[in-house]
Motif scaffolding. Structure first.
Motif, PDB file in Angstrom:
ATOM      1  N   THR A 119    -100.612  54.333   5.768  1.00 21.83           N
ATOM      2  CA  THR A 119    -100.495  54.870   4.411  1.00 21.83           C
ATOM      3  C   THR A 119     -99.476  54.078   3.597  1.00 21.83           C
ATOM      4  N   VAL A 120     -98.312  53.814   4.207  1.00 30.20           N
ATOM      5  CA  VAL A 120     -97.269  53.058   3.509  1.00 30.20           C
ATOM      6  C   VAL A 120     -97.731  51.624   3.268  1.00 30.20           C
ATOM      7  N   LEU A 121     -98.375  51.026   4.262  1.00 28.52           N
ATOM      8  CA  LEU A 121     -98.832  49.644   4.129  1.00 28.52           C
ATOM      9  C   LEU A 121     -99.859  49.514   3.012  1.00 28.52           C
ATOM     10  N   ARG A 122    -100.797  50.457   2.936  1.00 25.22           N
ATOM     11  CA  ARG A 122    -101.814  50.394   1.885  1.00 25.22           C
ATOM     12  C   ARG A 122    -101.158  50.430   0.509  1.00 25.22           C
ATOM     13  N   ALA A 123    -100.207  51.349   0.325  1.00 26.77           N
ATOM     14  CA  ALA A 123     -99.520  51.434  -0.962  1.00 26.77           C
ATOM     15  C   ALA A 123     -98.726  50.155  -1.246  1.00 26.77           C
ATOM     16  N   HIS A 124     -98.063  49.632  -0.222  1.00 27.86           N
ATOM     17  CA  HIS A 124     -97.247  48.425  -0.382  1.00 27.86           C
ATOM     18  C   HIS A 124     -98.105  47.233  -0.798  1.00 27.86           C
ATOM     19  N   LEU A 125     -99.200  47.004  -0.105  1.00 27.84           N
ATOM     20  CA  LEU A 125    -100.039  45.845  -0.413  1.00 27.84           C
ATOM     21  C   LEU A 125    -100.723  45.981  -1.765  1.00 27.84           C
ATOM     22  N   HIS A 126    -101.153  47.187  -2.100  1.00 27.35           N
ATOM     23  CA  HIS A 126    -101.770  47.391  -3.409  1.00 27.35           C
ATOM     24  C   HIS A 126    -100.752  47.213  -4.531  1.00 27.35           C
ATOM     25  N   ASP A 127     -99.547  47.751  -4.343  1.00 27.54           N
ATOM     26  CA  ASP A 127     -98.510  47.587  -5.369  1.00 27.54           C
ATOM     27  C   ASP A 127     -98.154  46.119  -5.560  1.00 27.54           C
TER      28      ASP A 127
END
Length: 215
Positions: free
Chosen positions: A199-207
């Motif tokens: 979940t954190v990785l998805r948000a990080h890469l998208h941001d």
């Protein structure tokens, strides 16, 4: 070094490619053989060889008698790289956290890389930051213990480095936020929370690479 490539051509290739990947040469920039040759103190011939090699790799587009154009990130490339990273890093962390010793070793290595990222940000050295960012994410994949997936992740490093340089920006305002997101990733690994990590990785890469895109 490739022994079949003259040293001057290899030097020109390394110099221009590093400038491309670090973002010092932005997309759309026109390069001239003469300017690069003068900068490096070499003749135009090895620069021409370097340009041909970079064009074959897709980094430059050559225009006879005009020079070489820095090719922008291709449409859809950022999305494809992000998808690949989500799959590779998410799977590797799921494997790594299942074994306490592997998890602990991974956390220790990531924290060391975080320290280097913070130092680079404090120094305003965005090239070093990009290198440590890339190493951080490659360490996640390597922790999964799958040599084939790790090798594949390594082939993405050049694209990742350029994407990181573009996302951080010339002034580096976004780098501290990215370091904070990396800290959240490490916390999820340390907690053994593979789902939370994803979940954190998805948000990080998208941001970082797909701002405004849906998650």
């Amino acid at each position: 070094m490739n022994t079949l490539t003259p040293p001057a051509a290899e030097s020109a290739y390394a110099h221009v490619k590093d400038a491309l990947l670090s973002g010092r040469l932005p997309a759309g920039e026109m390069l001239s053989e003469g300017d690069v040759a003068a900068e490096l103190g070499i003749s135009r011939t090895p620069v021409r060889e370097a340009f041909l090699r970079l064009a074959a790799e897709g980094w430059l587009r050559l225009f006879p008698r005009r020079g070489a154009l820095v090719v922008p990130v291709a449409p859809g490339e950022a999305e494809a790289v992000v998808d690949a990273r989500l799959l590779l890093e998410g799977h590797a962390v799921e494997v790594a956290v299942a074994t306490p010793d592997t998890r602990d070793a991974l956390v220790a290595g990531l924290r060391a890389l975080l320290d280097r990222q913070r130092a680079a940000v404090r120094a305003g050295d965005l090239d070093a930051y990009a290198e440590h960012d890339s190493a951080f994410h490659l360490a996640l994949v390597a922790a999964g213990g799958n040599a084939v997936l790790t090798e594949f992740a390594a082939t993405l490093r050049e694209r990742q480095r350029r994407m990181i340089a573009l996302s951080v920006g010339a002034a580096g305002e976004r780098a501290p936020g990215f370091v904070a997101e990396h800290e959240a990733l490490v916390a999820a690994v340390e907690a053994g929370d593979a789902a939370g990590f994803r979940t954190v990785l998805r948000a990080h890469l998208h941001d970082a690479h797909l701002p405004g895109a849906g998650r």
